[in-house]
Design an enzyme around this catalytic site. Structure first.
Site, PDB file in Angstrom:
ATOM      1  N   HIS A  24       0.859  -1.188   0.000  1.00 35.90           N
ATOM      2  CA  HIS A  24       0.000   0.000   0.000  1.00 35.90           C
ATOM      3  C   HIS A  24       0.893   1.236   0.000  1.00 35.90           C
ATOM      4  O   HIS A  24       2.007   1.203   0.533  1.00 35.90           O
ATOM      5  CB  HIS A  24      -0.888  -0.029   1.251  1.00 35.90           C
ATOM      6  N   ASP A  74     -11.213   2.422  -1.337  1.00 38.45           N
ATOM      7  CA  ASP A  74     -10.304   3.292  -0.585  1.00 38.45           C
ATOM      8  C   ASP A  74     -11.065   4.085   0.470  1.00 38.45           C
ATOM      9  O   ASP A  74     -10.748   5.237   0.749  1.00 38.45           O
ATOM     10  CB  ASP A  74      -9.494   4.220  -1.496  1.00 38.45           C
TER      11      ASP A  74
END
Ligand code: CA
Length: 342
Positions: free
Chosen positions: A179, A305
Site C-alpha cells: 500500500h 479506498d
C-alpha cells in the site's frame, strides 16, 4: 439483476490509540525526520472538515461504517490498518502494536464476519518479528495476508534482510498488499513544494518504485509463488510494461548497473503473474479497461479506498463498465475471493 457481491479490497481502519500515537510522534519529532508523515498526519489529525470526518470514519467499525457500506452497495470490506501502519515506530514498539492491532481487527471481524475480512499489520523494521506475526495472524486470527505501507523508515523490502517476510508469505500462501506511503525522506522534497507527495501523485511514484525494486532484485525468482497486490491500478506500472522490459534487457546486456542483474523472466511477466491490482481511488473507465487488457481480467479487483475516497456514486462507474456480467463478477467478487481466500 446484480449477480455478484461487491467486495472492496483496500479499505482503511485505525484504532484511536494508534492515532494518538501518531499525534505524539508529530509533536516529538521534527518535520525533517519524516516529512511525508508530518504532512499526511499533520493534515488528517487537524481540524478541517475533511480531517475530522476522516478521523471519525476510520475508527468506526460498527454501525456507521456498515451504513456507509450499505449506502454504496458494498457487501464486504477487506480492512487494512491505515498508512503508515506501525512502520514509523521503533522495532519493539512496532511489533507490539502490530500484534495489538491485529488482535483488535480480528475481534471486529468476529463481530461482523459476513461484512469484514482483514489483512495483518506487520513491522518490517523487525523482519523476524514481522514474519512471525504474519504467521500468527493468518493461522491464529484468520487474517488473509499482510499490508506493508511502502517504505519503512526509508528502506524498501528488496533489501535481503526483509526477505524472510517474503518467505513467510509464500509458505503461508497469502498475499502481501504493498500500500502507498508518502515518498521516503530521501526523495520527497520536490514533491512537497507543490503538494504532490500524497494520493495526488507521490503515493504512486513511491509505491511503483518499491514494486520495481522488488522485481529487479530478483525476489520473484527466489520466491516464484509469492503474490503481491498493488492498489490504484498498479500505481502506473501497467502503462510501463513495454519500456520496463526493453530498458531492463538493454541495461543488463551492457552490464551498466551492479544492482540490476539478469532475471529469469521479463519484468512484465512478474507484474502479470505474481501481482494483482485493485481499482482503489481509480474509478475511471479507460484506466480500468486498459489494466484489464494488459494484465488480464483475473488480475484486477475492485476497491473503494474508504474512508479516504468515499464517493458512493463512484460505484456506478464500475457497475456501468462495458464488460460482460461474468467479467464484472471477476472484478467485484471472484478475483478477491481467490487472491485473499475469502
Ligand atoms: Ca488506501
Amino acid at each position: 439483476m446484480q449477480s455478484h457481491l461487491r467486495i472492496a479490497t483496500e479499505e482503511a481502519w485505525a484504532p484511536r490509540h494508534l492515532l494518538e500515537r501518531y499525534r505524539k510522534l508529530l509533536q516529538s519529532t521534527p518535520a525533517a525526520w519524516d516529512p511525508g508523515f508530518h504532512s499526511l498526519w499533520g493534515h488528517f489529525l487537524g481540524t478541517t472538515p475533511r480531517a475530522t470526518a476522516l478521523a471519525a470514519r476510520i475508527q468506526d467499525l460498527g454501525e456507521g461504517r456498515l451504513r456507509d457500506m450499505d449506502a454504496s452497495g458494498i457487501a464486504r470490506q477487506l480492512l487494512l490498518l491505515t498508512a503508515p501502519g506501525v512502520q514509523v515506530f521503533d522495532a519493539p514498539t512496532g511489533s507490539a502494536l502490530a500484534r495489538e492491532t491485529n488482535d483488535e481487527l480480528a475481534q471486529h471481524i468476529a463481530r461482523h464476519p459476513t461484512r469484514y475480512s482483514g489483512l495483518a499489520a506487520i513491522a518490517p523494521q523487525d523482519p523476524r518479528g514481522a514474519a512471525q506475526e504474519l504467521e500468527r495472524a493468518v493461522k491464529t486470527l484468520g487474517l488473509k495476508g499482510a499490508v506493508v505501507n511502502s517504505h519503512t523508515q526509508g528502506e524498501y523490502l528488496d533489501a535481503p534482510k526483509y526477505w524472510e517476510i517474503f518467505e513467510a508469505a509464500q509458505s503461508l500462501d497469502v498475499p502481501l498488499y504493498i500500500h502507498p506511503n508518502t515518498p521516503s525522506p530521501a526523495m520527497i522534497q520536490p514533491f512537497l513544494t507543490r503538494g504532490l507527495e500524497g494520493a495526488v501523485y507521490g503515493f504512486a511514484v513511491e509505491t511503483g518504485l518499491h514494486m520495481m525494486r522488488i522485481v529487479f532484485a530478483g525476489v520473484f525468482d527466489r520466491f516464484p509463488r509469492l503474490r503481491v497486490v498493488l492498489g490504484h491500478l498498479g500505481e502506473g506500472l501497467p502503462f510501463w510494461l513495454f519500456r520496463l522490459d526493453f530498458m531492463h534487457r538493454s541495461s543488463v546486456a551492457s552490464k551498466r548497473y551492479p544492482g540490476m542483474q539478469p532475471l529469469q523472466r521479463k519484468p512484465s511477466e512478474y507484474l502479470k503473474d505474481n501481482v494483482w491490482v485493485t481499482t482503489s481511488g481509480m474509478q475511471w473507465e479507460p484506466a480500468i479497461r486498459y489494466s484489464q487488457s494488459v494484465l488480464g481480467m483475473d488480475r484486477v479487483m475492485y476497491a473503494m479506498d474508504y474512508p479516504y475516497q468515499f464517493v458512493a456514486e463512484e460505484v456506478k462507474v464500475t457497475d456501468e463498465l462495458p464488460i460482460s456480467d461474468a467479467d464484472k463478477k471477476l472484478l467485484y467478487q471472484t478475483n478477491a475471493e481467490r487472491v485473499f481466500r475469502l
